[in-house]
Design an enzyme around this catalytic site. Structure first.
Site: not given
Length: 185
Positions: A18, A65, A90, A111
């Protein structure tokens, strides 16, 4: 111009899938010989000038997020038009190490990008997606993206980080998005 790599800020997330956006920004900073040491607007960043234009290289200090908070704050503070924002992140829908560059598009399932597009109220900005592949069942997606990169995937992604950073460095000099898209293949 604002170039933002997405990731999670804590040390425990370093070298995870991530955080590939952060890895590309780190490689770019190395190539440009700059240090991200300024902290404001919920981001850690560096400011430089190229061809008379201010260029900001940033990593949000928010969690993934909430990445849009940093992007909106930086773009507002430095009066950067949405079209001059590039986001690196990513993508589970691309094979590990693949690079895809687009002029604009939806946030897809990401997100962090959803938050950016939502807070900007717009998705018409370039993005660089770095493929991380999908987890093997029964591993859950959240466990996969937060797992540490190892083995062949590490080698593939290290090459992608280098290539993406070089593409961005060239773009900073020449501002030719079409060339960057062609060269990414």
């Amino acid at each position: 111009m604002l170039i933002v790599g997405l990731g999670n800020p804590e040390k425990k997330y370093e070298n995870t899938y991530h955080n590939v956006g952060f890895a590309v920004i780190d490689k770019l900073a190395e190539i440009l010989n700059i240090t991200l040491k300024e902290e404001a607007c919920r981001a850690k960043y560096a400011t430089m000038y190229k061809n008379g234009e201010k260029v900001i290289i940033a990593k949000p200090l928010t969690y993934m997020n909430l990445s849009g908070e940093a992007v909106v704050a930086l773009s507002s503070r430095y009066n950067i038009p949405i079209s001059d924002i590039i986001v690196v992140y990513d993508d589970i829908d691309l094979p590990v190490g693949d690079i895809r560059i687009r002029k604009s598009g939806s946030a897809g399932t990401h997100n962090g990008m959803r938050n950016i597009c939502g807070l900007l109220g717009n998705n018409n900005f370039p993005r660089i997606r770095i493929g991380i592949g999908k987890p093997e069942p029964p591993m859950q997606l959240v466990d996969y993206v937060l797992s540490h990169i190892k083995g062949d995937n590490k080698d593939k992604l290290d090459k992608s980080f280098e290539k993406a950073a070089k593409l961005i460095a060239d773009f900073i000099c020449h501002k030719d998005l079409e060339k960057m898209m062609r060269d990414s293949k």
